[in-house]
Design a protein around this motif. Structure first.
Motif, PDB file in Angstrom:
ATOM      1  N   PRO A 180       0.812  -1.235   0.000  1.00 52.37           N
ATOM      2  CA  PRO A 180       0.000   0.000   0.000  1.00 52.37           C
ATOM      3  C   PRO A 180       0.837   1.273   0.000  1.00 52.37           C
ATOM      4  O   PRO A 180       0.467   2.269  -0.638  1.00 52.37           O
ATOM      5  CB  PRO A 180      -0.823  -0.132   1.276  1.00 52.37           C
ATOM      6  CG  PRO A 180      -0.893  -1.602   1.529  1.00 52.37           C
ATOM      7  CD  PRO A 180       0.432  -2.137   1.095  1.00 52.37           C
ATOM      8  N   TYR A 181       1.973   1.252   0.697  1.00 52.01           N
ATOM      9  CA  TYR A 181       2.853   2.429   0.704  1.00 52.01           C
ATOM     10  C   TYR A 181       3.542   2.607  -0.645  1.00 52.01           C
ATOM     11  O   TYR A 181       3.702   3.732  -1.129  1.00 52.01           O
ATOM     12  CB  TYR A 181       3.885   2.307   1.820  1.00 52.01           C
ATOM     13  CG  TYR A 181       3.293   2.394   3.201  1.00 52.01           C
ATOM     14  CD1 TYR A 181       2.908   3.621   3.739  1.00 52.01           C
ATOM     15  CD2 TYR A 181       3.101   1.247   3.970  1.00 52.01           C
ATOM     16  CE1 TYR A 181       2.357   3.705   5.006  1.00 52.01           C
ATOM     17  CE2 TYR A 181       2.542   1.328   5.247  1.00 52.01           C
ATOM     18  CZ  TYR A 181       2.175   2.549   5.748  1.00 52.01           C
ATOM     19  OH  TYR A 181       1.625   2.637   7.008  1.00 52.01           O
ATOM     20  N   PHE A 211      11.592   1.908  -0.069  1.00 48.24           N
ATOM     21  CA  PHE A 211      12.391   2.198  -1.256  1.00 48.24           C
ATOM     22  C   PHE A 211      13.188   0.957  -1.646  1.00 48.24           C
ATOM     23  O   PHE A 211      14.399   0.874  -1.505  1.00 48.24           O
ATOM     24  CB  PHE A 211      13.310   3.391  -0.992  1.00 48.24           C
ATOM     25  CG  PHE A 211      12.606   4.717  -0.999  1.00 48.24           C
ATOM     26  CD1 PHE A 211      11.398   4.895  -0.333  1.00 48.24           C
ATOM     27  CD2 PHE A 211      13.146   5.794  -1.672  1.00 48.24           C
ATOM     28  CE1 PHE A 211      10.736   6.116  -0.340  1.00 48.24           C
ATOM     29  CE2 PHE A 211      12.495   7.024  -1.689  1.00 48.24           C
ATOM     30  CZ  PHE A 211      11.291   7.180  -1.018  1.00 48.24           C
ATOM     31  N   LEU A 212      12.470  -0.009  -2.183  1.00 46.04           N
ATOM     32  CA  LEU A 212      12.993  -1.347  -2.432  1.00 46.04           C
ATOM     33  C   LEU A 212      13.521  -1.527  -3.854  1.00 46.04           C
ATOM     34  O   LEU A 212      13.169  -0.755  -4.756  1.00 46.04           O
ATOM     35  CB  LEU A 212      11.863  -2.365  -2.208  1.00 46.04           C
ATOM     36  CG  LEU A 212      11.299  -2.501  -0.804  1.00 46.04           C
ATOM     37  CD1 LEU A 212      10.001  -3.305  -0.839  1.00 46.04           C
ATOM     38  CD2 LEU A 212      12.320  -3.161   0.096  1.00 46.04           C
ATOM     39  N   PRO A 213      14.306  -2.580  -4.076  1.00 46.67           N
ATOM     40  CA  PRO A 213      14.604  -2.980  -5.455  1.00 46.67           C
ATOM     41  C   PRO A 213      13.296  -3.261  -6.190  1.00 46.67           C
ATOM     42  O   PRO A 213      12.378  -3.873  -5.648  1.00 46.67           O
ATOM     43  CB  PRO A 213      15.427  -4.258  -5.277  1.00 46.67           C
ATOM     44  CG  PRO A 213      16.010  -4.164  -3.908  1.00 46.67           C
ATOM     45  CD  PRO A 213      14.979  -3.445  -3.083  1.00 46.67           C
ATOM     46  N   PRO A 272      17.701   4.288 -11.460  1.00 47.09           N
ATOM     47  CA  PRO A 272      16.574   4.847 -10.712  1.00 47.09           C
ATOM     48  C   PRO A 272      15.243   4.313 -11.227  1.00 47.09           C
ATOM     49  O   PRO A 272      15.048   4.156 -12.440  1.00 47.09           O
ATOM     50  CB  PRO A 272      16.696   6.359 -10.948  1.00 47.09           C
ATOM     51  CG  PRO A 272      18.146   6.576 -11.248  1.00 47.09           C
ATOM     52  CD  PRO A 272      18.571   5.344 -12.005  1.00 47.09           C
ATOM     53  N   GLY A 273      14.322   4.035 -10.312  1.00 51.58           N
ATOM     54  CA  GLY A 273      13.069   3.405 -10.701  1.00 51.58           C
ATOM     55  C   GLY A 273      11.817   4.237 -10.485  1.00 51.58           C
ATOM     56  O   GLY A 273      10.719   3.786 -10.809  1.00 51.58           O
ATOM     57  N   MET A 274      11.936   5.450  -9.928  1.00 53.53           N
ATOM     58  CA  MET A 274      10.744   6.243  -9.635  1.00 53.53           C
ATOM     59  C   MET A 274      10.632   7.431 -10.585  1.00 53.53           C
ATOM     60  O   MET A 274      10.615   8.599 -10.178  1.00 53.53           O
ATOM     61  CB  MET A 274      10.777   6.708  -8.174  1.00 53.53           C
ATOM     62  CG  MET A 274      10.605   5.566  -7.205  1.00 53.53           C
ATOM     63  SD  MET A 274      10.530   6.078  -5.475  1.00 53.53           S
ATOM     64  CE  MET A 274      12.228   6.559  -5.216  1.00 53.53           C
ATOM     65  N   LYS A 275      10.521   7.122 -11.851  1.00 46.75           N
ATOM     66  CA  LYS A 275      10.481   8.169 -12.862  1.00 46.75           C
ATOM     67  C   LYS A 275       9.163   8.937 -12.862  1.00 46.75           C
ATOM     68  O   LYS A 275       9.019   9.943 -13.552  1.00 46.75           O
ATOM     69  CB  LYS A 275      10.771   7.576 -14.234  1.00 46.75           C
ATOM     70  CG  LYS A 275      12.141   6.908 -14.299  1.00 46.75           C
ATOM     71  CD  LYS A 275      12.560   6.620 -15.706  1.00 46.75           C
ATOM     72  CE  LYS A 275      13.922   5.937 -15.754  1.00 46.75           C
ATOM     73  NZ  LYS A 275      14.995   6.745 -15.194  1.00 46.75           N
ATOM     74  N   PHE A 326      15.632   9.684  -6.981  1.00 44.31           N
ATOM     75  CA  PHE A 326      14.428  10.039  -7.734  1.00 44.31           C
ATOM     76  C   PHE A 326      14.734  10.346  -9.200  1.00 44.31           C
ATOM     77  O   PHE A 326      13.853  10.254 -10.048  1.00 44.31           O
ATOM     78  CB  PHE A 326      13.720  11.227  -7.079  1.00 44.31           C
ATOM     79  CG  PHE A 326      13.066  10.887  -5.772  1.00 44.31           C
ATOM     80  CD1 PHE A 326      11.871  10.187  -5.736  1.00 44.31           C
ATOM     81  CD2 PHE A 326      13.651  11.242  -4.575  1.00 44.31           C
ATOM     82  CE1 PHE A 326      11.264   9.856  -4.535  1.00 44.31           C
ATOM     83  CE2 PHE A 326      13.057  10.919  -3.366  1.00 44.31           C
ATOM     84  CZ  PHE A 326      11.862  10.231  -3.347  1.00 44.31           C
ATOM     85  N   GLY A 327      15.955  10.745  -9.484  1.00 51.71           N
ATOM     86  CA  GLY A 327      16.345  10.997 -10.866  1.00 51.71           C
ATOM     87  C   GLY A 327      15.622  12.171 -11.492  1.00 51.71           C
ATOM     88  O   GLY A 327      15.391  12.189 -12.707  1.00 51.71           O
TER      89      GLY A 327
END
Length: 200
Positions: free
Chosen positions: A69-70, A103-105, A124-127, A164-165
């Motif tokens: 959920p987070y 903030f996981l893989p 980075p994964g949070m585009k 966050f990139g």
């Protein structure tokens, strides 16, 4: 725009809570959709469990029913604001736990090209996040904090920017030596935060 506002202070009558309220109210007034995440009110557990650590690199199995959920709230946001005090020149434990557990893989980053799940180049994964801001207060004055290296500011301007990139670095709004501020000084900082959030 949808903004996730993450708050980390246990006292509802605190100055930090007033900052959190000011951030949320200002963003709503400008038309943003605000997801107000008060970590203490949600009783967020800061400590990573043994099972979570063992499953840390198990994508997507690391998204447990407690964590997902987070992560969903993080992925739904276009912008993110962290409102927190600085304690002992660092983040409150509950906020550090939020970073460690959420903030996981596969969420905050992916590892590519390695021969094992925990190896490879970090991407980075949070585009989805376009802008990041920190609103924080320090008990120490600016000079003493600079001597200590100001770890929270450095993390925000280096770790968060890389994580966050975003195109631009995070906005960092800090009130130093807050316990010795006058009423006018405290109000002035809230007004500054409102001005910055109105253009965020």
């Amino acid at each position: 725009m949808k903004v996730l506002v993450v708050h980390a202070h246990p006292v509802e009558t605190s100055y930090n809570r007033a900052l959190f309220n000011a951030v949320c109210e200002t963003l709503r007034a400008k038309g943003d959709e605000v997801d107000a995440l008060n970590l203490y009110e949600e009783d967020f557990q800061a400590t990573m469990s043994r099972a979570e650590r063992l499953e840390y690199h198990d994508v997507p199995g690391n998204l447990t029913p407690i964590i997902k959920p987070y992560v969903d709230r993080l992925r739904a946001a276009d912008k993110i604001v962290f409102v927190h005090p600085v304690w002992n020149y660092g983040y409150p434990a509950i906020l550090k736990g939020f970073f460690d557990r959420i903030f996981l893989p596969g969420v905050a980053f992916v590892l590519e090209g390695g021969d094992a799940p925990d190896k490879g180049k970090l991407i980075p994964g949070m585009k989805n996040i376009r802008k990041v801001a920190y609103v924080t207060t320090y008990g120490g004055d600016r000079f003493r904090t600079m001597i200590m290296g100001d770890p929270p500011r450095r993390l925000a301007m280096r770790w968060a920017w890389a994580t966050f990139g975003t195109l631009m670095p995070p906005t960092y709004l800090a009130l130093y030596d807050m316990n010795n501020q006058t009423e006018a000084g405290l109000k002035g900082f809230i007004d500054k935060v409102k001005r910055k959030m109105a253009g965020f």
